[in-house]
Design an enzyme around this catalytic site. Structure first.
Site, PDB file in Angstrom:
ATOM      1  CB  CYS A 163      33.315  31.270  53.770  1.00 50.20           C
ATOM      2  SG  CYS A 163      34.202  29.685  53.842  1.00 50.20           S
ATOM      3  CE1 TYR A 164      34.813  28.185  59.074  1.00 50.47           C
ATOM      4  CE2 TYR A 164      36.291  27.210  57.463  1.00 50.47           C
ATOM      5  CZ  TYR A 164      35.279  27.070  58.394  1.00 50.47           C
ATOM      6  OH  TYR A 164      34.749  25.833  58.647  1.00 50.47           O
TER       7      TYR A 164
END
Length: 360
Positions: A163-164
């Site tokens: 996600c990051y």
């Protein structure tokens, strides 16, 4: 629409580790996909249960298969066209290794970190155990759809991005490839909701531990750092890009907001960065550069497969600030996984992913 609207054959889907948040999000999105059928849902501790007993929001979908153990579902999984693996790091390698030996035709989309790092020594360094499937690692294609679409289309094994890294790389990779920013001195200040930690009960994520506050974690040690650095190194042509990446836990369930500080190349302005990103993503349905001075907010992507971003001139000469927002469970996980599946089977990439963000 990106894809072939004539790809009408219904594909059989297995979701391994369906009882976690990313598994449930896959079910939510795939039940709206006209060209797939969910044939298998596995979850060891919940085996034998109806899916709606785990997630009551699906009580209206009595057609979903019961949850089963992985080892009891091998034949059914073997007969599927695609398997989404939503299993813990480390476990996934063993499962995918066995699954690959069972079927040479099934496509696999792995939502764990097990196949994201191309260097298996780096994997061992960051995840604390040797990689047990190096030949599959060499085959895996990194699934950042907008920037790796051609390779994804012909892949058998997709390493779905974290996600990051998704929120960071979508703005940074095009800017590094075009030499508009320096690969040095990149600072990423990131904020995430608690679903990024998964559904397993942990003291640090209890309501009273999280609410009314904000906390940094994984400072100078978060496992997404080498994944981001791998992508930025490839984009810049510099082998050892090192970033300053600090994630923070926010008292919200979903969302990622990243504030990224970059050094401009000589003669480049923040407006040049914005215009390049606009041109890069002008035909992309899910990545948007906001107009004017509007700033991305997590509530404006909640529940959607969108990544929204903008660029602001820093008060420090020669620097710019990029802000990027995604929903960590959708564009940061299950939505991007479905986007990759759509690309692999030549479905329109937007299929089952055009939900408007949920606000308010």
């Amino acid at each position: 629409l990106i894809g072939n609207t004539l790809s009408l054959a219904v594909k059989k889907v297995a979701i391994l580790g369906a009882s976690g948040y990313t598994g449930a999000e896959l079910v939510r999105l795939l039940t709206g996909h006209s060209s797939v059928n969910i044939d298998v849902l596995t979850a060891d501790r919940s085996a034998g249960m109806d899916f709606h007993k785990i997630y009551p929001q699906f009580s209206y979908r009595r057609d979903l298969p019961k949850l089963t153990k992985w080892e009891d579902s091998l034949q059914a999984i073997k007969n599927c066209d695609v398997a989404f693996c939503c299993l813990p790091h480390g476990t996934t390698q063993e499962i995918i290794k066995e699954l690959s030996s069972l079927s040479s035709t099934i496509k696999i989309i792995d939502l764990s970190a097990d196949f994201r790092l191309k260097n298996i020594d780096s994997y061992e360094q960051w995840y604390g155990k040797p990689h047990i499937a190096p030949s599959l690692q060499a085959e895996a294609v990194y699934g950042l759809t907008e920037l790796n679409r051609n390779a994804i289309k012909s892949a058998r094994l997709i390493a779905n991005p974290g996600c990051y890294p998704t929120a960071a790389q979508l703005p940074l990779i095009p800017l590094l490839k075009s030499k508009l920013i320096s690969p040095d001195d990149i600072i990423i200040d990131a904020k995430s909701g608690t679903t990024g930690a998964g559904r397993a009960p942990k003291e640090a994520f209890l309501y009273c531990e999280v609410t009314d506050g904000i906390q940094a974690y994984g400072v100078a040690s978060h496992r997404h750092s080498p994944e981001i650095e791998q992508g930025l190194s490839e984009a810049s042509g510099k082998n050892d890009v090192i970033i300053n990446f600090t994630p923070h836990l926010m008292p919200m369930s979903r969302g990622i907001l990243e504030t990224i500080y970059v050094k401009l190349s000589n003669g480049v302005t923040s407006q040049d960065l914005k215009e390049h990103l606009q041109k890069t993503y002008e035909d992309e349905p899910f990545v948007h550069v906001l107009e004017g001075s509007a700033l991305p907010q997590t509530r404006h992507v909640r529940g959607s497969n969108l990544c929204i971003m903008n660029v602001v001139a820093d008060r420090i000469p020669g620097r710019a600030i990029i802000i990027s927002a995604i929903d960590n469970l959708v564009k940061g996980a299950s939505g991007q996984a479905i986007q990759n599946m759509n690309a692999m089977f030549d479905f329109p990439e937007t299929t089952a992913l055009m939900q408007a963000p949920m606000f308010p």
